[in-house]
Enzyme design. Structure first.
Site, mmCIF file in Angstrom:
data_model
loop_
_atom_site.group_PDB
_atom_site.id
_atom_site.type_symbol
_atom_site.label_atom_id
_atom_site.label_comp_id
_atom_site.label_asym_id
_atom_site.label_seq_id
_atom_site.Cartn_x
_atom_site.Cartn_y
_atom_site.Cartn_z
ATOM 1 C CB VAL A 30 -5.040 -23.244 -7.221
ATOM 2 C CG1 VAL A 30 -6.088 -22.585 -6.365
ATOM 3 C CG2 VAL A 30 -3.665 -23.116 -6.605
ATOM 4 C CG MET A 31 -0.503 -24.645 -9.121
ATOM 5 S SD MET A 31 -0.541 -23.499 -10.513
ATOM 6 C CE MET A 31 0.665 -24.250 -11.602
ATOM 7 C CG LEU A 62 -7.189 -33.178 -7.841
ATOM 8 C CD1 LEU A 62 -8.513 -33.952 -7.849
ATOM 9 C CD2 LEU A 62 -6.722 -32.907 -9.276
ATOM 10 C CE LYS A 92 8.197 -21.912 -12.399
ATOM 11 N NZ LYS A 92 7.556 -22.344 -11.224
ATOM 12 C CG HIS A 134 10.584 -18.727 -15.189
ATOM 13 N ND1 HIS A 134 9.786 -18.482 -14.088
ATOM 14 C CD2 HIS A 134 9.910 -18.219 -16.251
ATOM 15 C CE1 HIS A 134 8.688 -17.856 -14.470
ATOM 16 N NE2 HIS A 134 8.733 -17.680 -15.774
ATOM 17 N NE ARG A 159 10.656 -10.756 -4.294
ATOM 18 C CZ ARG A 159 9.848 -11.626 -4.892
ATOM 19 N NH1 ARG A 159 9.306 -12.608 -4.187
ATOM 20 N NH2 ARG A 159 9.586 -11.535 -6.176
ATOM 21 C CD GLU A 183 8.077 -14.909 -11.040
ATOM 22 O OE1 GLU A 183 7.972 -15.879 -11.820
ATOM 23 O OE2 GLU A 183 7.529 -14.876 -9.927
ATOM 24 C CG ASN A 197 7.556 -24.068 -8.056
ATOM 25 O OD1 ASN A 197 7.941 -24.204 -9.221
ATOM 26 N ND2 ASN A 197 6.834 -23.042 -7.654
HETATM 27 P P1 NDP Z 1 -0.186 -26.581 -2.645
HETATM 28 O O1 NDP Z 1 1.255 -26.388 -2.840
HETATM 29 O O2 NDP Z 1 -0.901 -25.701 -1.692
HETATM 30 O O3 NDP Z 1 -0.434 -28.121 -2.222
HETATM 31 C C1 NDP Z 1 -1.706 -28.584 -1.874
HETATM 32 C C2 NDP Z 1 -1.919 -29.978 -2.433
HETATM 33 O O4 NDP Z 1 -0.929 -30.888 -1.934
HETATM 34 C C3 NDP Z 1 -3.252 -30.548 -2.021
HETATM 35 O O5 NDP Z 1 -3.773 -31.289 -3.082
HETATM 36 C C4 NDP Z 1 -2.874 -31.428 -0.841
HETATM 37 O O6 NDP Z 1 -3.793 -32.447 -0.583
HETATM 38 C C5 NDP Z 1 -1.588 -32.008 -1.343
HETATM 39 N N1 NDP Z 1 -0.752 -32.566 -0.303
HETATM 40 C C6 NDP Z 1 -0.024 -31.894 0.624
HETATM 41 N N2 NDP Z 1 0.644 -32.750 1.403
HETATM 42 C C7 NDP Z 1 0.345 -33.995 0.967
HETATM 43 C C8 NDP Z 1 0.731 -35.310 1.354
HETATM 44 N N3 NDP Z 1 1.605 -35.486 2.348
HETATM 45 N N4 NDP Z 1 0.214 -36.350 0.673
HETATM 46 C C9 NDP Z 1 -0.648 -36.179 -0.322
HETATM 47 N N5 NDP Z 1 -1.035 -34.962 -0.757
HETATM 48 C C10 NDP Z 1 -0.550 -33.893 -0.113
HETATM 49 O O7 NDP Z 1 -0.961 -26.558 -4.042
HETATM 50 P P2 NDP Z 1 -0.767 -25.647 -5.342
HETATM 51 O O8 NDP Z 1 -1.822 -26.092 -6.261
HETATM 52 O O9 NDP Z 1 -0.645 -24.207 -5.022
HETATM 53 O O10 NDP Z 1 0.644 -26.101 -5.918
HETATM 54 C C11 NDP Z 1 0.923 -27.432 -6.281
HETATM 55 C C12 NDP Z 1 2.375 -27.514 -6.689
HETATM 56 O O11 NDP Z 1 2.578 -26.674 -7.816
HETATM 57 C C13 NDP Z 1 3.339 -27.033 -5.615
HETATM 58 O O12 NDP Z 1 4.503 -27.808 -5.664
HETATM 59 C C14 NDP Z 1 3.636 -25.619 -6.028
HETATM 60 O O13 NDP Z 1 4.899 -25.174 -5.572
HETATM 61 C C15 NDP Z 1 3.609 -25.749 -7.544
HETATM 62 N N6 NDP Z 1 3.312 -24.517 -8.277
HETATM 63 C C16 NDP Z 1 2.407 -23.633 -7.820
HETATM 64 C C17 NDP Z 1 2.126 -22.482 -8.537
HETATM 65 C C18 NDP Z 1 1.117 -21.537 -8.039
HETATM 66 O O14 NDP Z 1 0.950 -20.477 -8.673
HETATM 67 N N7 NDP Z 1 0.390 -21.829 -6.976
HETATM 68 C C19 NDP Z 1 2.794 -22.190 -9.816
HETATM 69 C C20 NDP Z 1 3.664 -23.236 -10.258
HETATM 70 C C21 NDP Z 1 3.913 -24.340 -9.493
HETATM 71 P P3 NDP Z 1 -5.017 -32.178 0.457
HETATM 72 O O15 NDP Z 1 -6.069 -31.497 -0.327
HETATM 73 O O16 NDP Z 1 -5.385 -33.546 0.884
HETATM 74 O O17 NDP Z 1 -4.464 -31.341 1.566
#
Ligand code: NDP
Length: 477
Positions: free
Chosen positions: A12-13, A10, A183, A186, A288, A190, A102
């Site tokens: 941002v995404m 939980l 994706k 995509h 980049r 981008e 991702n």
């Molecule tokens: P992050 O990629 O920053 O991941 C954070 C989340 O992962 C937290 O909920 C964290 O839990 C959890 N987490 C990390 N390691 C573990 C683990 N070993 N076991 C259990 N939970 C774990 O979050 P985002 O919301 O940015 O992205 C989520 C996914 O969506 C990623 O794969 C990202 O690449 C993809 N995505 C992101 C976009 C964006 O704009 N940000 C767009 C499209 C896709 P805790 O709170 O306990 O640390």
């Protein structure tokens, strides 16, 4: 057990996707490794819909109706595997794990295979649109089995972005890793779009002599025409933004070293493996990485360049029109390359990808959303076996009309020393594809000379070798 979907992860995404499901009337079980994030979500947004707080994976699974749908939104890579390992033993055959992170499509293929053996559907799903998209409607690219999509699809359609014609921006892309593959491409597209826009900006600045604010206005005008897109729109916003601290254009105070998270690089790596020339995307990734080589740039600052000859006011306006043509033509080429990679990936991995449907679901929600994608959709609808976007008469005619300006812009760029790797790669691709003869014939001759690698002839069947070290007669190989 009444929740239709569970979301674990939980940040941002995940938080915003969970809210999106709840706002659309679904009961959503929510879980996060660190439970405080889960509690904060329920406390802050609990009024938006039905949430079932789950402190543990067991609680999340217990809250779900069957077949269970568990959506994972955690960091891509090892964390995703760790979370799958945590949940899979709690699930039963017929249940679904949806990975909206991702992930690399090769990982998705592996995970799908492993979970399939346990009777669990694994749906690797591309999600685009950033955190705003996740909340208000992303573009969603699910892979996995048709059976899983039959159960999950209607929910995804509900929370997805809607295109201007009301169509949901989600389609079942294909089996196993197809969604994450699409994706990935995509994101590669981008990168290319952003690079092309960056080059247009730099040309308007350095060749035409416009200020960032003036360029913002030019982009706003472009955004009312065929270039109408999210990226052009936000470009104008960024360019017109003034830094509060210095009063200078924001774009002038930002360190000019672009970062990347890797999906553009993946697109190019896979294209190399598939033998697909995605030169525009590759140039965008390289641009980049070049920008980030601070030491190399510093050491090169004294290198000679041409003397700049800024244009007069009238010439500048005409030049801006030409840049629009160059940008549009280059954009057609970069999508041509991206869709070629999608077709090649589909062929390689046995996915039956409908390119027109992919273009259609990119019309809303995602970062590359654009009016332009409707054109691509129509091109594939008119001819599903279209070998290349350039084979579509509409696009070919537009490039024909743009090409003089496109070439003139590149002449100016070269003369004034403005780097335009994206525009240049696009034009080189176009000119190479339409050429009667390519120097590949010479390459084959060289290969045969130094390595006896043989060649084929234009006038007869067979494979040949010339005895370069001997009497230079030709033998059949
Ligand atoms: P992050 O990629 O920053 O991941 C954070 C989340 O992962 C937290 O909920 C964290 O839990 C959890 N987490 C990390 N390691 C573990 C683990 N070993 N076991 C259990 N939970 C774990 O979050 P985002 O919301 O940015 O992205 C989520 C996914 O969506 C990623 O794969 C990202 O690449 C993809 N995505 C992101 C976009 C964006 O704009 N940000 C767009 C499209 C896709 P805790 O709170 O306990 O640390």
């Amino acid at each position: 057990s009444s929740a239709q979907i569970g979301v674990t992860g939980l940040a941002v995404m995940g938080r915003n996707l969970a809210r999106n499901f709840a706002r659309n009337g679904y009961t959503v079980a929510v879980h996060n490794r660190t439970p405080s994030k889960m509690r904060a979500l329920v406390e802050e947004f609990g009024g938006e819909g039905e949430f079932v707080p789950a402190e543990t994976p067991e609680e999340l699974v217990a809250a779900l109706e069957r077949p269970r749908r568990v959506m994972i939104m955690v960091k891509a890579g090892d964390p995703t595997d760790a979370v799958i390992q945590e949940f899979a033993p709690l699930l039963e055959p017929g249940d679904m794990i949806i990975d909206g992170g991702n992930a690399h499509f090769a990982d998705t293929r592996r995970r799908e295979r492993e979970l399939r053996e346990r009777g669990i559907h694994f749906v690797g799903t591309g999600v685009s649109g950033g955190e705003e998209g996740a909340l208000h409607g992303p573009s969603i690219m699910p892979g996995g089995s048709a059976e899983a999509y039959a159960s999950l699809g209607p929910m995804l359609e509900k929370i997805s972005a809607k295109a201007a014609d009301g169509a949901p921006c989600v389609t079942h892309v294909g089996a196993d890793g197809a969604g994450h593959f699409v994706k990935m491409v995509h994101n590669g597209i981008e990168y290319a779009d952003m690079q092309l826009i960056g080059e247009a900006y730099q040309l308007l600045r350095d060749v035409a002599g416009y200020t960032p604010a003036q360029i913002a206005d030019i982009f706003r005008t472009w955004n009312t025409g065929r270039l109408d897109s999210y990226l052009i729109e936000i470009t104008a916003e960024v360019l017109s933004h003034v830094d509060a601290r210095t009063g200078r254009p924001f774009v002038d105070v930002v360190l000019d070293q672009a970062e990347q998270k890797g999906t553009g690089r993946w697109t190019v790596q896979i294209a190399l493996d598939l033998g697909v020339p995605v030169s525009g995307i590759a140039e965008a990734v390289f641009a980049r990485s070049l920008s980030g080589h601070a030491g190399l740039r510093e050491a090169s600052r004294g290198l000679a360049g041409p003397s700049a000859r800024p244009l007069g006011e009238k010439e500048a306006a005409a030049f801006a029109d030409r840049v629009e043509q160059a940008l549009y033509a280059s954009k057609i080429v970069s999508y041509t390359q991206g869709f070629h990679e999608i077709a090649a990936g589909g062929e390689e991995y046995g996915w039956d990808i409908d390119e027109g449907a992919v273009a259609a679901i990119w019309r809303g929600g995602c970062i590359i959303r654009a009016v332009f994608l409707d054109r691509i959709r129509s091109a594939y609808d008119a001819r599903p076996d279209l070998p290349s976007l350039l084979a579509d008469k509409g696009f070919a005619d537009e490039i024909a009309a743009a090409q003089d300006d496109w070439r003139a812009v590149l002449v100016a760029a070269v003369q004034q020393g403005v780097p335009t790797p994206g525009f240049s790669a696009a034009l080189a691709y176009y000119d190479a594809l339409r050429a009667d003869r390519l120097p590949a014939a010479l390459t084959q001759g060289q290969r045969d000379y130094f390595g006896a690698h043989t060649y084929k002839r234009t006038d007869t069947e067979g494979t040949f070798h010339t005895l370069w070290g001997g009497d230079r007669s030709e033998v059949e190989a």
